[in-house]
Design a protein around this motif. Structure first.
Motif, PDB file in Angstrom:
ATOM      1  N   ASP A 221       0.830  -1.198   0.000  1.00 44.21           N
ATOM      2  CA  ASP A 221       0.000   0.000   0.000  1.00 44.21           C
ATOM      3  C   ASP A 221       0.870   1.256   0.000  1.00 44.21           C
ATOM      4  N   ALA A 222       1.963   1.227   0.772  1.00 41.37           N
ATOM      5  CA  ALA A 222       2.885   2.370   0.797  1.00 41.37           C
ATOM      6  C   ALA A 222       3.540   2.572  -0.562  1.00 41.37           C
ATOM      7  N   ILE A 223       3.931   1.470  -1.201  1.00 37.67           N
ATOM      8  CA  ILE A 223       4.558   1.554  -2.530  1.00 37.67           C
ATOM      9  C   ILE A 223       3.559   2.079  -3.554  1.00 37.67           C
ATOM     10  N   ARG A 224       2.297   1.688  -3.416  1.00 34.19           N
ATOM     11  CA  ARG A 224       1.271   2.165  -4.353  1.00 34.19           C
ATOM     12  C   ARG A 224       1.199   3.693  -4.360  1.00 34.19           C
ATOM     13  N   TYR A 225       1.266   4.304  -3.184  1.00 35.19           N
ATOM     14  CA  TYR A 225       1.231   5.772  -3.117  1.00 35.19           C
ATOM     15  C   TYR A 225       2.488   6.386  -3.723  1.00 35.19           C
ATOM     16  N   ASP A 226       3.608   5.679  -3.612  1.00 31.22           N
ATOM     17  CA  ASP A 226       4.904   6.188  -4.048  1.00 31.22           C
ATOM     18  C   ASP A 226       5.167   5.951  -5.528  1.00 31.22           C
ATOM     19  N   ALA A 227       4.582   4.900  -6.097  1.00 27.83           N
ATOM     20  CA  ALA A 227       4.924   4.428  -7.446  1.00 27.83           C
ATOM     21  C   ALA A 227       4.599   5.465  -8.524  1.00 27.83           C
ATOM     22  N   ASP A 228       5.507   5.569  -9.489  1.00 26.11           N
ATOM     23  CA  ASP A 228       5.288   6.454 -10.630  1.00 26.11           C
ATOM     24  C   ASP A 228       4.273   5.882 -11.602  1.00 26.11           C
ATOM     25  N   VAL A 229       4.255   4.548 -11.694  1.00 29.30           N
ATOM     26  CA  VAL A 229       3.296   3.863 -12.565  1.00 29.30           C
ATOM     27  C   VAL A 229       2.598   2.788 -11.737  1.00 29.30           C
ATOM     28  N   LYS A 230       1.272   2.868 -11.687  1.00 30.00           N
ATOM     29  CA  LYS A 230       0.471   1.923 -10.928  1.00 30.00           C
ATOM     30  C   LYS A 230      -0.339   1.094 -11.922  1.00 30.00           C
ATOM     31  N   ILE A 231      -0.254  -0.232 -11.827  1.00 28.26           N
ATOM     32  CA  ILE A 231      -0.881  -1.109 -12.816  1.00 28.26           C
ATOM     33  C   ILE A 231      -1.744  -2.137 -12.101  1.00 28.26           C
ATOM     34  N   ASN A 232      -3.044  -2.014 -12.265  1.00 27.83           N
ATOM     35  CA  ASN A 232      -3.992  -2.955 -11.667  1.00 27.83           C
ATOM     36  C   ASN A 232      -4.501  -3.880 -12.769  1.00 27.83           C
ATOM     37  N   ILE A 233      -4.303  -5.180 -12.575  1.00 24.60           N
ATOM     38  CA  ILE A 233      -4.638  -6.154 -13.613  1.00 24.60           C
ATOM     39  C   ILE A 233      -5.910  -6.919 -13.259  1.00 24.60           C
ATOM     40  N   LYS A 234      -6.783  -7.018 -14.234  1.00 24.82           N
ATOM     41  CA  LYS A 234      -8.002  -7.821 -14.073  1.00 24.82           C
ATOM     42  C   LYS A 234      -8.405  -8.366 -15.435  1.00 24.82           C
ATOM     43  N   ASN A 235      -8.637  -9.682 -15.485  1.00 24.49           N
ATOM     44  CA  ASN A 235      -9.114 -10.335 -16.706  1.00 24.49           C
ATOM     45  C   ASN A 235      -8.213 -10.052 -17.912  1.00 24.49           C
ATOM     46  N   PHE A 236      -6.901 -10.117 -17.682  1.00 26.73           N
ATOM     47  CA  PHE A 236      -5.887  -9.971 -18.735  1.00 26.73           C
ATOM     48  C   PHE A 236      -5.867  -8.576 -19.378  1.00 26.73           C
ATOM     49  N   VAL A 237      -6.344  -7.591 -18.624  1.00 23.58           N
ATOM     50  CA  VAL A 237      -6.256  -6.195 -19.039  1.00 23.58           C
ATOM     51  C   VAL A 237      -5.564  -5.420 -17.926  1.00 23.58           C
ATOM     52  N   ALA A 238      -4.558  -4.621 -18.288  1.00 19.55           N
ATOM     53  CA  ALA A 238      -3.848  -3.787 -17.317  1.00 19.55           C
ATOM     54  C   ALA A 238      -4.424  -2.378 -17.360  1.00 19.55           C
ATOM     55  N   ASN A 239      -4.951  -1.936 -16.222  1.00 18.70           N
ATOM     56  CA  ASN A 239      -5.448  -0.569 -16.094  1.00 18.70           C
ATOM     57  C   ASN A 239      -4.359   0.258 -15.419  1.00 18.70           C
ATOM     58  N   ILE A 240      -3.983   1.358 -16.050  1.00 24.36           N
ATOM     59  CA  ILE A 240      -2.739   2.048 -15.715  1.00 24.36           C
ATOM     60  C   ILE A 240      -2.978   3.482 -15.255  1.00 24.36           C
ATOM     61  N   GLN A 241      -2.250   3.856 -14.211  1.00 22.14           N
ATOM     62  CA  GLN A 241      -2.144   5.247 -13.782  1.00 22.14           C
ATOM     63  C   GLN A 241      -0.662   5.605 -13.854  1.00 22.14           C
ATOM     64  N   SER A 242      -0.288   6.359 -14.862  1.00 23.75           N
ATOM     65  CA  SER A 242       1.113   6.707 -15.079  1.00 23.75           C
ATOM     66  C   SER A 242       1.304   8.216 -14.962  1.00 23.75           C
ATOM     67  N   ARG A 243       2.343   8.610 -14.238  1.00 24.29           N
ATOM     68  CA  ARG A 243       2.664  10.026 -14.116  1.00 24.29           C
ATOM     69  C   ARG A 243       3.323  10.573 -15.380  1.00 24.29           C
TER      70      ARG A 243
END
Length: 209
Positions: free
Chosen positions: A165-187
């Motif tokens: 959870d701490a790394i999630r707040y810190d990460a420059d690129v956050k990638i949540n995967i579901k059903n073989f699709v990556a949903n991305i939050q990139s700075r």
């Protein structure tokens, strides 16, 4: 009490003059991940069987066109499942730019301290590495020129555990995967969904209809 020396604050002009090292991503990788910096950290998370390993290997293969990549395969430990995943993603195309091993925190640090060590490091998984938030920060400060990509288990829709959870707040690129699709939050721009496996994503979508 000695007087604290305060530096002159930077201006917007100073900021715009700075040059940051970035990866010149192309095509779908640029559409999804933008033009990311060559250091820092990313976080990938999702439930088992949704495509975390395949996405990680696809990214590792693409990153190997820029830099050496090391994959810390703690969870699968280079077993048959990892071999199958590597074959499925044609990892032999990376040649000597892709290496892997299963190693603990201290051994991994020793490897990264060597000359000409990889500058892109995948850790699969964060839970198997068993580090604290303090050790995570130590990695980033000690190896400030390395890009760390952490792969995490999930609890519901979120990464599992306080460190993740701490790394999630810190990460420059956050990638949540579901059903073989990556949903991305990139700075760094992009942020289009990345399809890991078209057939798997299509079948998952059909099941939901």
């Amino acid at each position: 009490m000695s007087e604290i020396k305060v530096k002159k604050a930077k201006s917007i002009t100073d900021l715009y003059k700075q040059n940051f090292k970035t990866f010149d991503f192309k095509g779908t990788f640029r559409e999804s991940f933008g033009e990311p910096e060559t250091n820092g950290c990313w976080l990938i998370w999702g439930e088992s069987g949704n495509g975390k390993t395949d996405l990680s290997l696809q990214l590792a293969k693409y990153f190997s066109t820029f830099q050496k990549v090391h994959y810390n395969t703690l969870e699968e430990r280079g077993r048959e499942s990892f071999k199958i995943a590597c074959r499925r993603n044609n990892m032999e195309a990376c040649g000597s730019r892709f290496s892997f091993e299963s190693e603990d925190f201290e051994t991994m640090k020793a490897r990264l301290s060597k000359k000409r060590s990889a500058k892109i490091v995948f850790i699969d998984s964060l839970q198997y590495l068993r580090i604290t938030e303090k050790q995570y920060k130590e990695l980033l400060s000690t190896f400030s020129d390395v890009l760390f990509i952490f792969i995490s288990h999930a609890k519901g829709s979120q990464p599992k555990g306080s460190v993740a959870d701490a790394i999630r707040y810190d990460a420059d690129v956050k990638i949540n995967i579901k059903n073989f699709v990556a949903n991305i939050q990139s700075r760094f721009g992009g942020n289009e969904p990345f399809i890991i496996w078209e057939e798997g994503a299509r079948n998952a979508e059909l099941k939901l209809t």
